[in-house]
Scaffold this motif. Structure first.
Motif, mmCIF file in Angstrom:
data_model
loop_
_atom_site.group_PDB
_atom_site.id
_atom_site.type_symbol
_atom_site.label_atom_id
_atom_site.label_comp_id
_atom_site.label_asym_id
_atom_site.label_seq_id
_atom_site.Cartn_x
_atom_site.Cartn_y
_atom_site.Cartn_z
ATOM 1 N N LYS A 1 0.826 -1.218 0.000
ATOM 2 C CA LYS A 1 0.000 0.000 0.000
ATOM 3 C C LYS A 1 0.858 1.264 0.000
ATOM 4 N N VAL A 2 0.270 2.323 -0.526
ATOM 5 C CA VAL A 2 0.871 3.644 -0.343
ATOM 6 C C VAL A 2 0.327 4.171 0.985
ATOM 7 N N VAL A 3 1.221 4.665 1.834
ATOM 8 C CA VAL A 3 0.785 5.194 3.125
ATOM 9 C C VAL A 3 0.715 6.718 3.028
ATOM 10 N N VAL A 4 -0.485 7.273 3.248
ATOM 11 C CA VAL A 4 -0.667 8.728 3.133
ATOM 12 C C VAL A 4 -0.781 9.305 4.552
ATOM 13 N N VAL A 5 0.186 10.140 4.919
ATOM 14 C CA VAL A 5 0.268 10.617 6.301
ATOM 15 C C VAL A 5 -0.051 12.117 6.381
ATOM 16 N N ALA A 6 -0.806 12.497 7.396
ATOM 17 C CA ALA A 6 -1.117 13.911 7.622
ATOM 18 C C ALA A 6 0.127 14.630 8.119
ATOM 19 N N GLY A 7 0.506 15.682 7.405
ATOM 20 C CA GLY A 7 1.665 16.458 7.840
ATOM 21 C C GLY A 7 1.291 17.380 8.988
ATOM 22 N N PHE A 8 2.293 18.023 9.589
ATOM 23 C CA PHE A 8 2.074 19.163 10.486
ATOM 24 C C PHE A 8 1.550 18.773 11.864
ATOM 25 N N GLN A 9 1.254 17.479 12.096
ATOM 26 C CA GLN A 9 0.617 17.109 13.363
ATOM 27 C C GLN A 9 1.274 15.920 14.042
ATOM 28 N N GLY A 10 1.051 15.820 15.337
ATOM 29 C CA GLY A 10 1.572 14.696 16.094
ATOM 30 C C GLY A 10 0.716 14.475 17.318
ATOM 31 N N ILE A 11 1.261 13.681 18.226
ATOM 32 C CA ILE A 11 0.507 13.339 19.437
ATOM 33 C C ILE A 11 1.471 13.291 20.625
ATOM 34 N N THR A 12 0.984 13.685 21.776
ATOM 35 C CA THR A 12 1.825 13.532 22.968
ATOM 36 C C THR A 12 1.474 12.194 23.604
ATOM 37 N N VAL A 13 2.397 11.650 24.408
ATOM 38 C CA VAL A 13 2.078 10.357 25.018
ATOM 39 C C VAL A 13 1.567 10.509 26.441
ATOM 40 N N GLY A 14 1.250 11.688 26.857
ATOM 41 C CA GLY A 14 0.671 11.825 28.185
ATOM 42 C C GLY A 14 1.644 12.423 29.164
ATOM 43 N N ALA A 15 1.146 13.365 29.935
ATOM 44 C CA ALA A 15 2.011 14.089 30.860
ATOM 45 C C ALA A 15 2.625 13.151 31.872
ATOM 46 N N GLY A 16 3.902 13.238 32.036
ATOM 47 C CA GLY A 16 4.588 12.493 33.085
ATOM 48 C C GLY A 16 4.701 11.008 32.823
ATOM 49 N N LEU A 17 4.172 10.537 31.721
ATOM 50 C CA LEU A 17 4.248 9.099 31.460
ATOM 51 C C LEU A 17 5.292 8.810 30.400
ATOM 52 N N THR A 18 6.172 7.898 30.694
ATOM 53 C CA THR A 18 7.061 7.448 29.647
ATOM 54 C C THR A 18 6.252 6.466 28.818
ATOM 55 N N ASP A 19 6.736 6.123 27.666
ATOM 56 C CA ASP A 19 5.985 5.172 26.846
ATOM 57 C C ASP A 19 5.771 3.856 27.549
#
Ligand code: ADP
Ligand code: ASP
Ligand code: MG
Length: 622
Positions: A129-147
């Motif tokens: 598949k071709v993977v189409v990704v939204a630019g300009f954005q991301g996500i945080t993993v939560g305050a104070g939490l490591t992955d």
């Protein structure tokens, strides 16, 4: 088979037809046997439209809600492009930043990327598949939490919910998304498709006879991007440089090769902490310099041109040049030359000082000061872009080591300070320790940069969104610059072109100097308020803000060691009767602050003075 990350900007996906033609282009690359990850921006001027909506509701909308709002633009275009590919029979899947796992710091509207999960994208790529990704954005993993703790907690009985927040990277940030994805996926290259044929010698909307460059170094592009050439987001260039990502900028409408942004030889780096790498790579010094300062030269067009014109007829190579502003009708200009050129430079300056003064009504005579007992110490690294705390940390380090700063000159990737020669060793030791630089400090003359063009100036840029801030009568003792720029850094205000004047006045028994700098216009008010508190504390005069300025810059690695480049630039401005308010140079750039109304004329004048104009007609869509 290669893995290619392609990015298409807003204009390139501005309509259904354009999205369909992007799908065709993607398909062509897939048919040639490549795997593709495609990053897209929001359609056309969608993001501007969303900003306008928010401003109609609130003059100061919450940064979190702005991210929530602005990130929707890209969600539309990824879905439509994915559908267009599927219509052509090409399997494709769209993913938001959160779905990919583009993990950022929790700084709304200007988040930096920390890391990118590649597993999900890889799985889809492996399935053809071709993977189409939204630019300009991301996500945080939560305050104070490591992955790890976030994962654990979600499987335990009473999991504290990690607060996943949508973030954006800052306007123009899709370029950064694309290059970061290329770095994380270890892609073979990253292609940025846009509405111009590549990187040009100037913005073709302002300079119609701008010409295409086939190659440019990352260092040059970093300067141009951060001095106003919005064709690439500076952080995208920073990542390309740090991770050695081959980067190409080209047109969405043609098959022309575009511009290759040449990264230095790849140094292996961990992808972890992607945009939060070590901010400083190197500490450099130069003890072979001497300072010449001309105090009280008239503040009118042609003065810098005259002075540096004379200097260049003597074939003297000038390194740093700074000119600051003053409340009266005069300015000071200071510059450095190599020690063996000092005698000649001093003679030229002394001869020209009375000439410059002419028949003006300046009460005191111009004065020439020289100092051979100086050293230039610099910190360098692409990781300091947009991180105001780094320069402040340098000033603090020097203050703590008891080193007084005589001149400051900044560029996006370097901060240089002129200090007393006796303080040089102490300054270097302190800086290496603060910035954890283990490699031995480089003597500047040996630290030659990659260059492949003999042209002194490769490109010019204009920034109309700057304001000038001046603080008058700052006590001349160690620690003052540190206090000022630390306070600004705390408010996350990035400053540029910091200039400390040469002229020292005794007020209330204390020697004092002015410090001036530029900031983004949007930050000027906040900068002023922050500084009002600081001046009260350190007891200096006043803060003056001027919004009607333009910063015009010329960039090129070829200007290093070439006498006469600055003179040519100043002469071009003088011919158009443009007064220069501030000058700041680094090894590969010269920036001048001029009146806002004269910005475009200044840009065109410099572009033509360096022979950058050509006959190639660049098409620019409306
Ligand atoms: P995209 O939406 O594709 O990201 P941008 O509008 O962000 O496009 O950037 C492309 C624009 O950058 C061009 O249309 C041009 O007006 C402007 N630009 C500014 N400086 C330069 C330069 N030196 N070379 C090319 N384009 C430039
Ligand atoms: N859509 C965003 C903007 O307009 C990001 C981008 O286009 O790069 O700033
Ligand atoms: Mg852009």
């Amino acid at each position: 088979m290669a893995l290619i990350v392609q990015k298409y900007g807003g204009t390139s996906v501005g309509s259904v037809e354009r999205i369909q033609s992007v799908a065709q282009r993607v398909l062509k690359a897939v048919s040639a046997g490549n795997s593709l990850v495609v990053v897209v921006s929001a359609m056309g001027k969608t993001t501007d439209g969303l900003v306008k909506l928010a401003k109609e509701i609130s003059t100061n909308p919450s940064r979190r809600e702005m991210d929530m709002l602005l990130s929707t633009g890209e969600q539309v275009s990824i879905a439509l492009l994915s559908m267009a590919l599927q219509e052509l029979g090409q399997p494709a899947i769209s993913l938001t930043g959160a779905q990919v796992g583009i993990v950022t710091e929790a700084e709304h509207t200007r988040a930096r990327i920390l890391r990118i999960e590649t597993e999900r994208m890889q799985r889809h790529l492996n399935a053809g598949k071709v993977v189409v990704v939204a630019g300009f954005q991301g996500i945080t993993v939560g305050a104070g939490l490591t992955d790890a703790s976030a994962q654990q907690s979600s499987t335990s009985k009473n999991p504290p919910l990690p607060e996943l927040e949508i973030t954006t990277l800052g306007r123009g940030g899709s370029d950064t998304s694309a290059v970061a994805l290329a770095a994380a996926l270890r892609a073979d290259c990253c292609e940025i498709y846009t509405d111009v044929p590549g990187i040009l010698t100037a913005d073709p909307r302002l300079v119609p006879d701008a010409q295409l460059m086939d190659r440019i170094t990352c260092d040059e592009m970093l300067e141009l991007a951060s001095l106003g050439a919005k064709v690439l987001h500076p952080r995208a260039v920073e990542i390309a440089r740090n991770y050695g990502v081959p980067l190409i900028v080209r047109s969405s409408w043609t098959d022309e090769p575009g511009t290759l942004v040449v990264a230095p030889a790849l140094q292996p780096r961990a992808i972890e902490g992607l945009e939060l790498v070590h901010p400083v790579d190197a500490v450099e010094f130069d003890t072979d310099q001497a300072k010449v300062a001309l105090l009280r030269v008239p503040d009118r067009p042609g003065v810098a041109a005259r002075l540096f014109g004379e200097i260049s007829t003597q074939n003297l190579d000038v390194d740093l040049i700074i000119q600051s502003i003053h409340e009266s009708v005069t300015n000071d200009i200071a510059f450095t030359v190599s020690k063996n050129a000092l005698k000649k430079a001093e003679a030229v300056a002394a001869a020209i000082a009375p000439v410059l003064r002419g028949n003006t009504n300046i009460p005191e005579a111009a004065e020439v000061m020289v100092d051979a007992q100086i050293a230039k110490v610099s910190i360098a690294g692409a990781g300091m872009i947009g991180r105001p705390g780094v320069a402040a940390q340098m000033f603090t380090t020097l203050a703590d080591a008891g080193v007084n700063i005589q001149m400051i000159s900044t560029s996006e990737v370097k901060v240089s300070c002129v200090v007393d020669a006796d303080d040089c060793d102490r300054a270097i030791t302190a800086l290496c320790s603060t910035f954890d630089v283990r490699t031995s400090p480089m003597h500047r003359r040996q630290a030659s940069e990659s260059k492949f063009s003999p042209a002194p100036v490769r490109g010019v840029a204009l920034d109309l969104n700057q304001a000038r801030v001046a603080i008058r009568y700052v006590p001349d003792r160690p620690g003052m610059a540190a206090k000022i720029f630390q306070a600004l850094a705390k408010q996350n205000i990035s400053v540029d072109m910091i200039i400390q004047s040469q002229r020292c006045r005794i007020v209330d028994g204390t020697p004092r100097r002015d410090i001036a700098f530029t900031v983004a216009s949007g930050d000027a008010e906040a900068a002023k308020n922050t500084l009002l508190a600081v001046i009260e504390e350190i007891g200096c005069g006043e803060v003056v803000v001027d919004n009607a300025i333009a910063k015009v810059s010329a960039v090129g690695t070829g200007m290093e060691g070439q006498p006469g480049v600055a003179a040519r630039l100043f002469e071009a401005l003088a011919q158009h009767k443009i007064n220069i308010q501030m000058i700041a140079t680094s090894e590969i750039k010269i920036s001048c602050v001029v009146d806002q109304d004269q910005g475009v004329t200044a840009l065109q004048a410099i572009h033509s003075a360096f022979g950058l104009s050509g006959s190639q007609k660049i098409q620019v869509p409306a």
